[in-house]
Each structure stands twice: as C-alpha cells, then as structure tokens.
Design a protein around this motif. Structure first.
Motif, PDB file in Angstrom:
ATOM      1  N   ASP A  35       0.819  -1.210   0.000  1.00  0.00           N
ATOM      2  CA  ASP A  35       0.000   0.000   0.000  1.00  0.00           C
ATOM      3  C   ASP A  35       0.856   1.264   0.000  1.00  0.00           C
ATOM      4  O   ASP A  35       0.493   2.262  -0.622  1.00  0.00           O
TER       5      ASP A  35
ATOM      6  N   PHE B 208      -1.315  -1.543  -5.039  1.00  0.00           N
ATOM      7  CA  PHE B 208      -2.137  -1.494  -3.834  1.00  0.00           C
ATOM      8  C   PHE B 208      -2.657  -2.876  -3.462  1.00  0.00           C
ATOM      9  O   PHE B 208      -3.038  -3.679  -4.332  1.00  0.00           O
TER      10      PHE B 208
ATOM     11  N   TRP C 278      -8.292   1.459  -2.366  1.00  0.00           N
ATOM     12  CA  TRP C 278      -7.293   2.249  -3.092  1.00  0.00           C
ATOM     13  C   TRP C 278      -7.022   1.668  -4.479  1.00  0.00           C
ATOM     14  O   TRP C 278      -6.712   2.415  -5.415  1.00  0.00           O
TER      15      TRP C 278
END
Length: 507
Positions: free
Chosen positions: A329, A348, A353
């Motif tokens: 991330d 991600f 996201w």
C-alpha cells in the motif's frame, strides 16, 4: 480558516505507545547485564570488585542497545499515527471555485505601478489562472456598473482573450461599484456545490465597508489584491494582499484560496485525519546507517538476503529495493502521488485504493469490481460513481439509494444521484426518439423548397440581456459574428446596462 481543533496535534492509534513500556524494561535489563558489577557481583566481594574491574579507554563508541532502542522508539511513535491536519476524501474536488472581480474604472489607468495598474492587474490574473490550471474560474468586470464577462469555467483559454480586451472605455459608466461586483460574483458562485472565493482586484474600494463586504459575500470568502502604491485606499479590516513585482503575491493568494476552500470542503463532505507517521522514516534510515560498522556489515547483508527472499512478490511495478522497505500500500501510494495510476492499481493491496487508482486511470470496470469488495458507505458511494461512468445508470441509482438509506444527509450522493437520473432520462428520450425516427415514413420530396409568400423582409430578432450572459454565449457569438473581443464586450455591457434589472446604482 482551520480552527484550533482542526489543527491540533494528536495520535490516531495512541495504544501503540504502550509498547514503549516493555521496550524500556528490556533496555534496562540488557544494560544491567552489560555492567561488569552486575555480572561479577555474585562471585567477587564488592570491596574487591571495584579494584579488579578494568575499564577500557573511553572513545567514540555508541552502545548498539541505544541505537536499537532509539530506532524502536521512533517506529512505535510512527505506528501510533501522529497527525495534526486533515485531508479530504479522494473523490472530492480539490480545486477551489473562484470569481475574479476586476476593477476597470478610469483610476486603474494610473502608472504608479508599471506599466499601469490595469495592465499589471490583468497580468496577475493571468498568472493566477495559470497557477490554478484545471480549476473553475469566472470573471466579472466592474466600474460604475458590474458585468459578467465569463461564468465559472475550467478552460482558462476561454477567459484569456476577454481579459486582455478589458479597458475603461468598454464600461458604460465610471465608478467603483464594489457592491454590484460582489453581488454578481455571488450569483455566479451560487450553483457551485461548495463555497468559493471572490477575489477583488482593485486600486481603490471607495466608501465600501469591510464588514458589509464580507456579509455581502455570504458563504464565500473575500480576498482583495491591491494594485496601488497607496495602502490607505483600502478599508481597515479587509483581507488584502498587495501586488508584488515577483510571484509571491500569486503564491499567497493561491494558498489563501485553497486553505479556505479545504475548510469549506471539510464542512460539506467531511474530512479524515492524515497519518503523518511516515515523516519519521528518514530518521529511522539515518539510524540504520550507524549499523554499517566493522563487525556488523556481514550481519546486515545476511538480514537483507533473508528479508529479500521472504518478501512476497507483488505487482509488476514494485522494485526489489522498495519492496524491502515499503508495504504494497505504501508503494502504491507513492505511485498514486506521482499520478502513475496504472502502476498504483497493481501495487495497492487495499481494494478501496485499488479501485480509486483504477478510477483515476479511467478503467471504470476494474474500479467497480474493486469497490464492490468494500463493504462501507464510502465504498458503495465510489461503486455508484464507477457504475455511472460505465453508463450502468440503473445500477448506479440503486447503489446511491443504498447510501442515502443509510445516510440520508449525504449531499454528494444526492447530487450524483440527480445527475445520473437526468442522464438516464436523457438516454431514454434519445432511444425513444431514435425508435420513432426509424419507424417514421420518409419525406415526400427531399429536394423540395417552399417559400411563404406573406413573409416580407425576413424575421425580426430581438436580443435580450440574458442572451449574452448565459454560459457559452460568448463563444457562440464569436463564432457567428466577425468582431473583436473588445467590441463584443462593449456591446454586451451596453445591453446589460440598458436593462433595468441589470442596473445597480453605485453606493
């Protein structure tokens, strides 16, 4: 502006600080074990031990335990989530709407600011438009009367020719009708979803009162760019920035506009605290460099090899080096901040996201798939946006209804649902019209021309003030009428001034 509560320092995960207790206990135990007195105290009598201990010559030596303790302390503080500012949700517009009210009276012809007050003002407005590329900006010109030159638009190239053409000779009457300029700017910003900023670019505000001006601006903030060498021309208490020879005034204006806009956005859509723990990572990296000393390098190389083989392989865009230090991330956020949305989508691990990155890269199908995995109101709202972009209007309406059922006051969901509903109705109307056109019989004679014998001299067309104030009217006129921007504006202002509804007396 942000209030004190918004800017206060606190921790998002304060319970992580409890980890400092066992760290301190372990550090004390290990330091005690390193003490010669503690190691030999149970074997040698204390009165003899003090004479038997040989202490090496003191040098520049750092106890590795202190390095480890410092690094772990920084890591624990970073994990506790220190924060002092908020950030907006990812789908909220991040540019402030702005209406520029430019004074074009005779006093703006003064040359105390080269080449003239008006020319310098137009240069500064152009610089501000360039700095706010992609943001919605409109333009009002005023003297004795106020006139809308261009409604808010995100295309600054449309504003540029009309801004350059403004001069005192175009205005129907001379004066300093600040109240009319503010009122017209407020009307132009009324359709914006959140509050904007009104920027008065003037050399003198006449008898205008600062409190009355702020009240007239309503929900919008008010800033003045003073293009005069005399500061006394501005009323006391007004938020003013003086024009400068460099770009510092534009930078200050942009910060002022965006700061107030962030506060307005936060009130309208809600904000979340921004985790600032990553600022401690450089300090951790510097501490780690101290371990590359004689006797510890081999251990570090061995540790790096173990970590590199144990680290799971992630997306194609992640490098082996960054994979050693950053989570998927974190790597994805770095790519996202560089606007590399395709790479961020693959990096991600968090589905929310991943969906946001896919949405920003216009892969709305992949975005909808990722958002469908997020079982939160924010995820459902994002799913509705992706479905709407895919023209799956019925699904988007259903998703927005679920959000509004759980959160009836969600203004963003209401607005987007209304837009999608209108798009669906327009698509249905177009489909029905297409079906009617397909089933209608062909015309009787395609090349026949009929003339009304009773028509004499053509049809008379009356131009109203509204015809030259609506969005897009300026562009339409410029395509059909061979005239200059200055001639167009002079005619437009004259028509508006002739209409009683458009005329506002100077204070």
């Amino acid at each position: 502006m942000h209030d004190a509560a918004t800017m206060s320092f606190h921790l998002l995960r304060p319970l992580w600080l409890l980890a400092l207790i066992p760290l301190a206990v372990v550090l004390v135990v290990l330091l005690r074990r390193q003490s010669a007195s503690a190691q030999w105290g149970g074997v040698i009598a204390p009165h003899l031990l003090t004479h038997l201990i040989v202490r090496p010559q003191q040098g520049r030596h750092v106890n590795p335990l202190y390095l480890v303790a410092a690094a772990m302390t920084l890591g624990i503080v970073a994990l506790s989530g220190p924060t002092w500012r908020r950030e907006l949700p990812p789908f909220v517009e991040d540019k402030a709407p702005l209406m520029v009210a430019l004074a074009v009276g005779a006093s703006m012809g003064g040359t105390d600011i080269a080449p003239s007050r008006l020319e310098r003002a137009k240069q500064k407005v152009s610089d501000l438009l360039a700095a706010r590329a992609g943001a919605r900006t409109g333009l009002v010109a005023y003297a004795g009367t106020a006139h809308l030159v261009m409604p808010p638009t995100d295309d600054r190239s449309v504003i540029a020719p009309f801004l350059a053409a403004l001069s005192p000779g175009l205005m129907p009457t001379d004066g300093m009708n600040v109240a009319a300029a503010i009122a017209l700017s407020v009307d132009a910003l009324a359709t914006e979803p959140v509050a904007g900023t009104i920027l008065l670019v003037a050399d003198d505000l006449g008898t205008a009162d600062a409190a009355a001006m702020q009240q007239a601006a309503g929900r919008n903030s008010l800033v003045v760019l003073a293009v005069s060498a005399d500061d006394s021309a501005l009323p006391a208490g007004i938020d003013a920035i003086k024009v400068s020879i460099d770009g510092s005034d534009i930078a200050r204006l942009e910060r002022r506009i965006e700061t107030r806009f962030q506060a307005a956005q936060g009130d309208a859509f809600g904000t979340q605290w921004r985790d600032e723990g990553y600022w401690l990572l450089p300090l951790l990296a510097l501490l780690s460099l101290l371990w590359f000393r004689r006797g510890t390098t081999v251990a570090w190389i061995l540790a790096l090899c173990i970590v590199s083989h144990a680290a799971p392989s992630r997306a194609e865009g992640s490098s082996g080096f960054t994979g050693l230090w950053l989570t998927p991330d974190q790597q994805g956020r770095l790519a996202f901040d560089r606007s590399e949305y395709r790479a961020a989508q693959n990096l991600f691990a968090d589905p929310m996201w991943r969906g946001i990155a896919a949405y920003r890269s216009y892969d709305f199908i992949a975005a909808a798939e990722e958002f469908a995995r997020v079982d939160t109101l924010e995820g459902k709202f994002a799913l509705g946006n992706a479905q709407a972009q895919n023209h799956a209007y019925e699904k988007a309406l259903k998703t927005y209804d679920e959000v509004l059922k759980a959160q009836p006051g969600n203004a963003a969901a209401k607005t987007n649902r209304a837009i999608v509903q209108a798009a669906l109705e327009a698509a249905e109307a177009k489909r029905r019209k297409q079906e009617q056109d397909d089933s209608a019989p062909p015309d009787e004679k395609a090349d026949e021309t009929r003339i009304d014998p009773n028509q004499k001299g053509g049809k008379r067309i009356t131009v109203t003030p509204q015809d030259v104030t609506t969005a897009g009217a300026a562009e339409a006129w410029m395509r059909q009428v061979q005239t200059s921007p200055a001639d167009f504006l002079k005619l437009k202002f004259a028509i508006q001034d002739a209409a009683p509804a458009q005329r506002t007396a100077a204070p």
